[in-house]
Motif scaffolding. Structure first.
Motif, PDB file in Angstrom:
ATOM      1  N   VAL A 143      -4.392  39.080  22.299  1.00 32.27           N
ATOM      2  CA  VAL A 143      -5.087  37.525  23.108  1.00 32.27           C
ATOM      3  C   VAL A 143      -4.282  37.023  21.875  1.00 32.27           C
ATOM      4  CG1 VAL A 143      -6.675  36.102  22.757  1.00 32.27           C
ATOM      5  CG2 VAL A 143      -6.875  38.767  23.102  1.00 32.27           C
ATOM      6  N   SER A 144      -4.153  37.149  20.502  1.00 32.56           N
ATOM      7  CA  SER A 144      -3.405  36.105  19.873  1.00 32.56           C
ATOM      8  C   SER A 144      -1.257  35.756  20.420  1.00 32.56           C
ATOM      9  CB  SER A 144      -3.061  36.829  18.345  1.00 32.56           C
ATOM     10  OG  SER A 144      -2.574  36.060  17.214  1.00 32.56           O
ATOM     11  N   MET A 145      -1.584  37.219  20.951  1.00 36.83           N
ATOM     12  CA  MET A 145       0.283  36.315  21.262  1.00 36.83           C
ATOM     13  C   MET A 145       0.048  35.641  22.388  1.00 36.83           C
ATOM     14  SD  MET A 145       2.772  40.257  20.384  1.00 36.83           S
ATOM     15  CE  MET A 145       1.483  41.244  20.215  1.00 36.83           C
ATOM     16  N   PHE A 146      -0.354  36.767  23.636  1.00 39.21           N
ATOM     17  CA  PHE A 146      -1.083  35.394  25.122  1.00 39.21           C
ATOM     18  C   PHE A 146      -1.070  34.119  24.356  1.00 39.21           C
ATOM     19  CE2 PHE A 146      -3.360  33.960  28.269  1.00 39.21           C
ATOM     20  CZ  PHE A 146      -2.816  34.457  29.030  1.00 39.21           C
ATOM     21  N   LEU A 147      -1.896  33.741  23.425  1.00 37.07           N
ATOM     22  CA  LEU A 147      -2.231  32.563  23.298  1.00 37.07           C
ATOM     23  C   LEU A 147      -0.774  31.744  22.537  1.00 37.07           C
ATOM     24  CD1 LEU A 147      -5.850  32.210  22.053  1.00 37.07           C
ATOM     25  CD2 LEU A 147      -4.660  31.936  24.270  1.00 37.07           C
ATOM     26  N   THR A 148      -0.287  32.330  21.673  1.00 38.44           N
ATOM     27  CA  THR A 148       0.455  31.885  21.254  1.00 38.44           C
ATOM     28  C   THR A 148       2.319  31.312  22.181  1.00 38.44           C
ATOM     29  OG1 THR A 148       0.033  33.030  19.154  1.00 38.44           O
ATOM     30  CG2 THR A 148       2.694  31.996  18.690  1.00 38.44           C
ATOM     31  N   PHE A 149       2.259  32.328  22.364  1.00 38.52           N
ATOM     32  CA  PHE A 149       3.365  32.617  23.694  1.00 38.52           C
ATOM     33  C   PHE A 149       2.685  31.261  24.805  1.00 38.52           C
ATOM     34  CE2 PHE A 149       4.685  35.911  21.504  1.00 38.52           C
ATOM     35  CZ  PHE A 149       6.612  35.147  21.373  1.00 38.52           C
ATOM     36  N   ALA A 150       1.950  31.461  25.263  1.00 36.22           N
ATOM     37  CA  ALA A 150       1.218  30.352  26.451  1.00 36.22           C
ATOM     38  C   ALA A 150       1.792  28.587  25.395  1.00 36.22           C
ATOM     39  CB  ALA A 150      -0.420  30.385  26.982  1.00 36.22           C
ATOM     40  N   LYS A 151       1.315  28.971  23.748  1.00 39.59           N
ATOM     41  CA  LYS A 151       1.446  27.565  24.200  1.00 39.59           C
ATOM     42  C   LYS A 151       2.443  26.787  23.654  1.00 39.59           C
ATOM     43  CE  LYS A 151      -0.953  27.396  19.651  1.00 39.59           C
ATOM     44  NZ  LYS A 151      -0.375  27.906  18.161  1.00 39.59           N
ATOM     45  N   ILE A 152       3.976  28.485  23.668  1.00 37.68           N
ATOM     46  CA  ILE A 152       5.541  28.071  22.984  1.00 37.68           C
ATOM     47  C   ILE A 152       5.973  27.519  25.036  1.00 37.68           C
ATOM     48  CG2 ILE A 152       7.270  29.007  23.593  1.00 37.68           C
ATOM     49  CD1 ILE A 152       6.546  30.753  20.857  1.00 37.68           C
ATOM     50  N   GLY A 153       5.378  28.319  25.959  1.00 41.49           N
ATOM     51  CA  GLY A 153       5.228  27.394  27.382  1.00 41.49           C
ATOM     52  C   GLY A 153       4.872  26.176  27.658  1.00 41.49           C
ATOM     53  N   ALA A 154       3.155  25.728  27.259  1.00 46.39           N
ATOM     54  CA  ALA A 154       2.833  24.241  27.490  1.00 46.39           C
ATOM     55  C   ALA A 154       3.805  23.508  26.745  1.00 46.39           C
ATOM     56  CB  ALA A 154       1.295  24.848  26.638  1.00 46.39           C
ATOM     57  N   PHE A 155       4.901  24.030  25.277  1.00 50.21           N
ATOM     58  CA  PHE A 155       5.403  23.230  24.848  1.00 50.21           C
ATOM     59  C   PHE A 155       6.382  23.010  24.889  1.00 50.21           C
ATOM     60  CE2 PHE A 155       1.223  22.566  23.229  1.00 50.21           C
ATOM     61  CZ  PHE A 155       1.067  20.293  23.173  1.00 50.21           C
TER      62      PHE A 155
ATOM     63  N   GLY B 128      17.984  36.161  32.511  1.00 52.25           N
ATOM     64  CA  GLY B 128      16.950  34.816  31.900  1.00 52.25           C
ATOM     65  C   GLY B 128      16.521  34.732  30.519  1.00 52.25           C
ATOM     66  N   PRO B 129      15.864  33.587  30.340  1.00 50.84           N
ATOM     67  CA  PRO B 129      15.576  32.590  29.124  1.00 50.84           C
ATOM     68  C   PRO B 129      15.197  33.224  28.637  1.00 50.84           C
ATOM     69  CG  PRO B 129      13.747  32.571  31.302  1.00 50.84           C
ATOM     70  CD  PRO B 129      14.240  33.807  31.841  1.00 50.84           C
ATOM     71  N   ILE B 130      15.809  32.226  27.368  1.00 50.06           N
ATOM     72  CA  ILE B 130      15.224  33.185  25.369  1.00 50.06           C
ATOM     73  C   ILE B 130      13.773  32.902  25.567  1.00 50.06           C
ATOM     74  CG2 ILE B 130      15.569  31.977  23.650  1.00 50.06           C
ATOM     75  CD1 ILE B 130      17.692  30.393  24.149  1.00 50.06           C
ATOM     76  N   ALA B 131      13.139  31.985  26.469  1.00 54.41           N
ATOM     77  CA  ALA B 131      11.387  32.377  26.061  1.00 54.41           C
ATOM     78  C   ALA B 131      11.168  33.712  26.035  1.00 54.41           C
ATOM     79  CB  ALA B 131      10.527  30.532  26.483  1.00 54.41           C
ATOM     80  N   ILE B 132      11.648  33.498  27.518  1.00 53.41           N
ATOM     81  CA  ILE B 132      11.048  35.045  28.121  1.00 53.41           C
ATOM     82  C   ILE B 132      11.491  36.163  27.377  1.00 53.41           C
ATOM     83  CG2 ILE B 132      10.964  36.021  29.833  1.00 53.41           C
ATOM     84  CD1 ILE B 132       9.674  34.175  31.838  1.00 53.41           C
ATOM     85  N   ASN B 133      12.781  36.840  27.158  1.00 54.51           N
ATOM     86  CA  ASN B 133      13.393  37.490  26.437  1.00 54.51           C
ATOM     87  C   ASN B 133      12.440  37.807  25.075  1.00 54.51           C
ATOM     88  OD1 ASN B 133      15.273  37.820  28.249  1.00 54.51           O
ATOM     89  ND2 ASN B 133      16.649  36.584  27.358  1.00 54.51           N
ATOM     90  N   LEU B 134      12.929  36.665  24.489  1.00 57.07           N
ATOM     91  CA  LEU B 134      11.927  36.577  23.261  1.00 57.07           C
ATOM     92  C   LEU B 134      10.636  37.646  22.808  1.00 57.07           C
ATOM     93  CD1 LEU B 134      13.128  35.289  19.975  1.00 57.07           C
ATOM     94  CD2 LEU B 134      10.672  33.745  19.974  1.00 57.07           C
ATOM     95  N   ALA B 135       9.552  35.993  23.970  1.00 57.25           N
ATOM     96  CA  ALA B 135       8.432  36.827  24.094  1.00 57.25           C
ATOM     97  C   ALA B 135       8.663  38.727  25.000  1.00 57.25           C
ATOM     98  CB  ALA B 135       7.682  36.541  25.406  1.00 57.25           C
TER      99      ALA B 135
ATOM    100  N   ALA C 160       3.146  45.476  19.861  1.00 57.33           N
ATOM    101  CA  ALA C 160       1.918  46.119  20.685  1.00 57.33           C
ATOM    102  C   ALA C 160       2.686  46.861  21.274  1.00 57.33           C
ATOM    103  CB  ALA C 160       1.392  45.385  20.267  1.00 57.33           C
ATOM    104  N   ASP C 161       4.296  47.222  21.729  1.00 60.68           N
ATOM    105  CA  ASP C 161       4.583  48.066  23.160  1.00 60.68           C
ATOM    106  C   ASP C 161       4.269  47.425  23.861  1.00 60.68           C
ATOM    107  OD1 ASP C 161       5.363  50.348  21.326  1.00 60.68           O
ATOM    108  OD2 ASP C 161       4.043  51.294  20.737  1.00 60.68           O
ATOM    109  N   PHE C 162       4.558  48.322  25.049  1.00 59.80           N
ATOM    110  CA  PHE C 162       4.352  47.545  26.078  1.00 59.80           C
ATOM    111  C   PHE C 162       3.168  47.028  26.558  1.00 59.80           C
ATOM    112  CE2 PHE C 162       3.348  47.650  30.745  1.00 59.80           C
ATOM    113  CZ  PHE C 162       4.740  47.167  31.302  1.00 59.80           C
ATOM    114  N   PRO C 163       2.325  47.142  26.141  1.00 61.05           N
ATOM    115  CA  PRO C 163       0.869  46.159  26.306  1.00 61.05           C
ATOM    116  C   PRO C 163       1.137  44.989  25.863  1.00 61.05           C
ATOM    117  CG  PRO C 163      -0.050  48.028  26.072  1.00 61.05           C
ATOM    118  CD  PRO C 163       1.076  48.101  25.776  1.00 61.05           C
ATOM    119  N   GLY C 164       1.541  44.600  24.547  1.00 64.15           N
ATOM    120  CA  GLY C 164       2.435  43.730  23.897  1.00 64.15           C
ATOM    121  C   GLY C 164       3.050  42.844  24.181  1.00 64.15           C
TER     122      GLY C 164
END
Lengths: 196, 173
Positions: B5-17, B57-64, B72-76
């Motif tokens: 959840v923390s990872m999802f939210l962090t990367f959502a923040k990156i996507g949103a800004f 692919g874009p840096i953001a996707i690759n980094l995520a 956290a492996d594949f689920p992460g």
């Protein structure tokens, strides 16, 4: 007026929804797999494929779409897949286009990530990365210069640029705050400019 | 689960800004991923940016994907990647419904008038921060100088610039 034209422009779009969704997935999968480095590179490729070759989107509408996605946050490649998919096939179109577009990089990075720890121990890879890192710095300097030519147009822009850089570098302020404050400043500055 | 959840939210923040393309997101990614969560070292982040230039692919996707997989492996990987995409999916679907209405709205243009110069500041800042880490000897400065001339004067494609810089690294180190 232009709205009606753009809606009728969808004549060539396949009527069969499942086929359309598959085509969107496939198109963005291929584009996603071949746009190395990502970003704005993808726009002319989408245009060639969906505007010129397939004729699913009118040229003017495509320009409007690209202008729109550049004025909202998000990753360019992702945004362009979403807006094209949405306009052609609604929410499911948006989902499948973005899925297709992101899948190639997802898979490639998964493979690299799973080998990276082992890769990283080879001296030759370490040396390669030692050279690649300064290369990244050069690309960033170049990007800052070319973005600066387009993005900084007047004294107000210079002021925002300088204060933003100071805030980031010396005050260590979170980038999100810097972005929000500068957007707010832009609203005030350019709004007043318009009124006069 | 909490981590996902923390990872999802962090990367959502990156996507949103993220405004103005991948490079402008580097300071935000560094702040969140390296400084706040410690999911990557700055070295690893630079390596992924370099790898991003050579892969689709874009840096953001690759980094995520990379960060998610490492932590956290594949689920992460899935949680982080879906995280970057989600804000765009929401924002654009909402705006696309009011497509032409939004087009005439100049308020967003005023806001962007302020954001565009700061995007340049973000990229310049990224160059400074990454330069501080990546450049620690004369050879590094030399590679940066050669790569800069290649891309600035000779307009060499970024993929080739990174690959050649890597090869120079193999030769020099």
């Amino acid at each position: 007026m232009t709205h009606k034209e753009t809606i009728t422009a969808a004549e060539k779009v396949p009527k069969n929804k499942a086929f359309l969704l598959w085509e969107l997935f496939k198109t963005f999968f291929i584009l996603g797999g071949f746009t190395i480095g990502g970003g704005i590179v993808m726009v002319p490729l989408i245009e060639k494929e969906l505007v010129k070759k397939k004729g699913w989107i009118k040229a003017e509408e495509f320009i409007d779409m690209m202008a729109l996605i550049q004025s909202v946050p998000g990753v360019m490649t992702v945004n362009s897949a979403i807006i094209v998919g949405y306009r052609l096939a609604g929410p499911s179109g948006a989902m499948l286009s973005v899925l297709g577009g992101a899948l190639p990089s997802f898979v490639v990075i998964l493979v690299i990530a799973s080998f990276f720890v082992r890769f990283n121990q080879y001296p030759i890879i370490q040396k390669f990365l030692l050279g690649a890192r300064p290369g990244v710095v050069a690309l960033l300097i170049y990007a800052a210069i070319s973005l600066g030519k387009k993005g900084i147009r007047d004294k107000k822009g210079i002021l925002i640029f300088v204060s933003g850089l100071l805030a980031l570098y010396f005050l260590n302020i979170h980038p999100i705050i810097v972005i929000i404050v500068s957007g707010f400043l832009g609203y005030i500055i350019y709004h007043e400019g318009r009124v006069k | 689960m909490k981590l996902l959840v923390s990872m999802f939210l962090t990367f959502a923040k990156i996507g949103a800004f993220s405004f103005g393309g991948g490079y402008a997101m580097i300071p935000l990614m560094k702040k969140e991923v390296v400084s706040l969560h410690g999911w990557l070292t700055i070295q690893e982040m630079i390596d992924i940016i370099a790898i991003s230039q050579m892969t689709p692919g874009p840096i953001a996707i690759n980094l995520a994907t990379f960060v998610g997989y490492k932590i956290a492996d594949f689920p992460g990987a899935l949680a982080a990647t879906v995280g970057v995409i989600t804000p765009s999916l929401i924002i654009i679907t909402v705006i696309a419904r009011f497509f032409f209405k939004f087009q005439n709205e100049s308020k967003m243009q005023w806001v962007l008038g302020g954001i565009r110069p700061v995007v340049v500041a973000l990229v310049a800042f990224a160059a400074l921060v990454i330069g501080n880490t990546a450049l620690h000897d004369v050879k590094g400065y030399l590679i940066t100088a050669i790569a800069f001339i290649a891309v600035f004067i000779f307009k060499i494609h970024p993929i080739l610039v990174i690959i050649s810089s890597g090869i120079l690294g193999i030769m020099l180190y």
